[in-house]
Every structure is written in C-alpha cells, then in structure tokens.
Design a protein around this motif. Structure first.
Motif, mmCIF file in Angstrom:
data_model
loop_
_atom_site.group_PDB
_atom_site.id
_atom_site.type_symbol
_atom_site.label_atom_id
_atom_site.label_comp_id
_atom_site.label_asym_id
_atom_site.label_seq_id
_atom_site.Cartn_x
_atom_site.Cartn_y
_atom_site.Cartn_z
ATOM 1 N N UNK A 1 -0.672 5.768 -13.292
ATOM 2 C CA UNK A 1 -0.068 7.033 -12.582
ATOM 3 C C UNK A 1 0.726 6.869 -12.196
ATOM 4 N N UNK A 2 1.591 8.273 -12.085
ATOM 5 C CA UNK A 2 3.125 8.865 -11.236
ATOM 6 C C UNK A 2 3.069 9.109 -9.751
ATOM 7 N N UNK A 3 3.057 8.375 -9.169
ATOM 8 C CA UNK A 3 2.960 8.338 -7.449
ATOM 9 C C UNK A 3 4.213 9.731 -7.271
ATOM 10 N N UNK A 4 4.046 10.873 -5.780
ATOM 11 C CA UNK A 4 4.924 11.367 -5.983
ATOM 12 C C UNK A 4 4.403 11.874 -4.379
ATOM 13 N N UNK A 5 5.224 11.556 -3.123
ATOM 14 C CA UNK A 5 5.025 12.018 -1.846
ATOM 15 C C UNK A 5 4.563 11.539 -0.550
ATOM 16 N N UNK A 6 3.004 11.472 -0.487
ATOM 17 C CA UNK A 6 2.727 10.771 0.315
ATOM 18 C C UNK A 6 1.905 9.659 0.248
ATOM 19 N N UNK A 7 1.324 8.664 0.840
ATOM 20 C CA UNK A 7 1.136 7.238 0.347
ATOM 21 C C UNK A 7 0.003 7.136 1.888
ATOM 22 N N UNK A 8 -1.208 7.214 1.865
ATOM 23 C CA UNK A 8 -1.885 7.314 3.528
ATOM 24 C C UNK A 8 -3.100 5.793 3.121
ATOM 25 N N UNK A 9 -3.387 5.383 4.190
ATOM 26 C CA UNK A 9 -4.622 3.589 4.780
ATOM 27 C C UNK A 9 -5.411 4.852 4.637
ATOM 28 N N UNK A 10 -6.912 4.316 3.408
ATOM 29 C CA UNK A 10 -7.993 4.558 3.707
ATOM 30 C C UNK A 10 -9.034 3.976 4.023
ATOM 31 N N UNK A 11 -9.915 3.754 3.737
ATOM 32 C CA UNK A 11 -11.119 3.431 4.560
ATOM 33 C C UNK A 11 -11.319 2.147 4.314
ATOM 34 N N UNK A 12 -12.679 0.691 4.359
ATOM 35 C CA UNK A 12 -12.069 -0.019 3.521
ATOM 36 C C UNK A 12 -11.413 -1.240 2.289
ATOM 37 N N UNK A 13 -10.152 -1.538 2.889
ATOM 38 C CA UNK A 13 -9.079 -1.418 2.383
ATOM 39 C C UNK A 13 -8.754 -0.891 0.846
ATOM 40 N N UNK A 14 -8.962 0.083 0.969
ATOM 41 C CA UNK A 14 -8.379 1.105 0.520
ATOM 42 C C UNK A 14 -7.278 2.274 0.364
#
Length: 426
Positions: A163-176
């Motif tokens: 995939x290609x990423x853009x803008x934000x990255x945020x931590x999720x639940x359960x090591x995701x």
C-alpha cells in the motif's frame, strides 16, 4: 570593395526574409493554426521556449528543497513552559537525509534521535512517525513509499509496500496500528479508483482506504475502501457535496478507540475527510457507521479521543480549495463586513451534537491559520500543543495564554524546517 556591398545587401535581405518567415510561422503556431504541421509546430515550440525552460531549470537548482520554509521576519519566540513538552518530530539535516527526534520544547534539547538516509528525493517528508515501547519507529516517506519499521538504532526491520501511506499513523489496540492508505494499481498510488455520475456526467475520483496493521510484522489485518463504506452505509451524497470532485474524500486521519466507553467500543475508529468536511465514527467489526459528524468546521485534521464521550480536532476553518477573489461585479458602497476567519480547536460531544470552540480568542489574536494539514494534541499537564503546519510554527496554549511559540531553526539562513506532524510523547 564595391562588389561586396550588393552581396552584403542581398544576404541581409535573405536573412531578414527567413527571420520574418520564421516569426510569422511562430505567430501562426501560437494561434493554433491547423495548417501548421504538428512536427513543425512542436519543433518551433521547443526552440522558442528553450530560454524559459533554462530559467526554470536554473531556478529549480537554486531553490531549496520543499522541506524548508521561509522564516517570518522579526520572529519573536515565546517559551514560558513550566513543564516538559516532548514531541516526536522529523526534519532534514541534508538533502538526502532525515533525522527523527524526540525534542523537549521547554529545554530545546533532543532526547533521542534516529537517522534515515539514502533518500531518492530531496523533497521527501517523514510524517507522523510512531514510536513503539521498545523505541522502534514506524514511518513512511509520505505518499512515496509504503510503511517502514526501524529499530532503536535506525536499522530497518521490515517494509510494507503493498500500500502507499499518507497523512496519519495511530496506535491501535492489541499491538496494532492504523493508517490512511491508498491501494496500488500498476505500481501507482494516485489514480482514479472510483466514479460517480450526475445527469449523465461522469466524475472519476481518487478512492482512499483505511488499513490496520500488525505492529510486530507489518502484516495487514484489515483493509477497506472508504468509498465502499459510504456505499454500504447509504452515504454517497457525501461525495457529491465536496467542491473537489476528483478528490472528494481526502482522508487525513484515522483515530482508533482503545477501550470501551458509553459512546464507543474498543476497535472503533474515527475517520476524518478534509475535502467533504466530515468525521465518521465507524465500527470495522460490523461495517456500520455509528455517527456522522458535520457542523461548524471546515477542512479539519487530526481527530483525537479526549474522553469516553468527547473528541477534539483541528479545525482548519478555510475553504477546501483556494478560490480567487470574485471580481465579476462591482463592490457595494456599503459592504457588510464579516469577521476574519482563523483556524481553531473544536471539541465535540458524541451523540448529542454539541460543539465547543477552545481558545478562539487566542487563534484570532495570534492569527493562527493553516489552509492544509496541522494538528492539535491535549497535554497531560493541561493545555494544547498546536502545529500550525503551513507556516510551521509550533504553539502551546494553556490557561488562555500562549506558553510557547517557536520554529525549528534549520542550517539555511532565513529558512526553518517544515513541520511534519509532530507527536506529543509521554
């Protein structure tokens, strides 16, 4: 000697005739005359625009990479912080290298750094890097690569480039973690992946996707088209209301819910669309929209979960597309003046439709405005960290006052570092 004069005159006449003929063909070519053969027209255009192209090439060589911003004249920083404010940020230390650092704004000291080098493009940005508990980092060169994970010593662990990423990255639940993404098509990530029709007129547009990853391996756990989400929830009118028909979604943030609350469940996400000015509370486990949030905000960025019943976000407060000043009609003798518009922080109470504007007077007094990007984060000790991205000025607002205002000074005089979505660290 006398014989040379007629020859000189004859040669002059021939040269002038050729120049006149050439000039006439150039004029006819610029008018788009159809009788001029395409190859002749193309050759003439190439020849006559050569000086312009040389000037453009010269300017490109002399211009600094776009990761630097002209610094305001007579800029006066403010630092009245009483508590540490640590921010994970990135900047260019050379055309082909980037530094990611945790910086204490109060002391102006860097606490830890990572290095990324051998970039292919001097304009590449590293945006919204995510640090994990073991000091490893997940980052991307925005819109250029997939996602990359490096360890605490800057050694690469994996790359997810499906995939290609853009803008934000945020931590999720359960090591995701979650990210805004584009699917790839024939190696490209910006393409028209969907379309709608109105009255027989076709509007192809850029689709966006939301993706959940395993933080340990980079493996994709969930991947969904935002267009499909709108179709499945009977919300396709949101595509039509945007004044950017080719890019009506422009998703700029996806904020995961980490624990259950009265208004949300663990695993839910909040999706932010800039070009249609909406925020969606979405439940991936069921594919259902829980709440669509629209109201007194425009082109917003960076949704954060403030409590189990409220969210905050950065309201850019500007038009989606920069319009030209209307000039078709004359001005009235007595104009009704509307107050100037600025960006701001908005709090929204989930489920009851209530909005609050936080420190609007500080935004107006300091003329804080960013047409695109920007973010806000609430600080644990009270107050808010603001990244005014277009000017790349960093702020801390607390107790109705400006506690911090500064730029990231660079190695180039008269320019400072472009802000790249800093992240407040504990």
């Amino acid at each position: 000697m006398l014989r040379k004069i007629p020859i000189f005159i004859a040669n002059t006449v021939v040269v002038l005739t050729i120049l006149c003929a050439f000039g006439w063909v150039v004029r006819e070519t610029t008018k788009g005359k159809q009788w001029v053969p395409h190859r002749v027209s193309r050759s003439i255009t190439f020849f006559t625009t050569l000086p312009d192209r040389l000037m453009v090439a010269k300017a490109a060589v002399e211009r600094l990479p776009l990761v630097y911003v002209p610094s305001p004249e007579n800029f006066e920083p403010v630092n009245e912080l009483e508590q540490d404010v640590k921010v994970l940020l990135s900047y260019a230390n050379a055309n082909w290298k980037r530094t990611i650092a945790i910086k204490n704004l109060r002391t102006n000291k860097e606490l830890k750094t990572w290095s990324v080098d051998r970039l292919a493009n001097p304009h590449n940005r590293i945006m919204h890097s995510l640090m994990l508990p073991d000091s490893s980092l997940i980052y991307s060169l925005n819109g250029v690569t997939g996602l990359i994970k490096i360890d605490k010593n800057s050694e690469r662990l994996w790359k997810q480039d499906s995939i290609a990423h853009h803008h934000a990255i945020n931590i999720g639940a359960d090591n995701t973690f979650w990210a805004n993404t584009y699917g790839k098509d024939n190696g490209e990530h910006i393409y028209y992946g969907a379309r709608f029709n109105i009255d027989g007129r076709e509007f192809p547009f850029i689709d966006n996707t939301i993706t959940q990853f395993d933080a340990e391996s980079g493996r994709i756990l969930f991947h969904k088209s935002v267009t499909e989400i709108l179709i499945e929830n009977d919300l396709t009118h949101l595509l039509i209301k945007s004044d950017s028909p080719g890019d009506p979604l422009h998703i700029n943030d996806i904020q995961p819910v980490l624990q259950d609350g009265p208004k949300m469940k663990k695993g839910d996400v909040f999706i932010s669309s800039r070009t249609s000015s909406w925020i969606m509370h979405f439940r991936p486990s069921t594919g259902k929209m829980i709440e669509l949030i629209e109201g007194p905000f425009m082109s917003q960025h960076d949704v954060d979960i403030e409590s189990d019943s409220t969210i905050i976000f950065f309201n850019n407060g500007g038009q989606t597309l920069k319009g030209e000043r209307p000039s078709q009609h004359r001005l009235a003798d007595n104009l009704i003046e509307v107050a100037p518009q600025f960006s701001g922080i908005v709090r929204y109470h989930l489920g009851i439709g209530k909005f609050e504007h936080i420190y609007p007077e500080l935004f107006a007094e300091n003329e804080i405005f960013s047409f695109t990007e920007s973010l806000v984060e609430e600080l644990s000790g009270g107050g808010y960290f603001i990244e005014e991205q277009n000017s790349s000025v960093l702020w801390v607002l607390k107790d109705g006052e400006v506690k911090y205002k500064n730029i990231l000074n660079s190695q180039h005089e008269g320019h400072h570092h472009l802000a790249n979505w800093g992240r407040v660290m504990p």
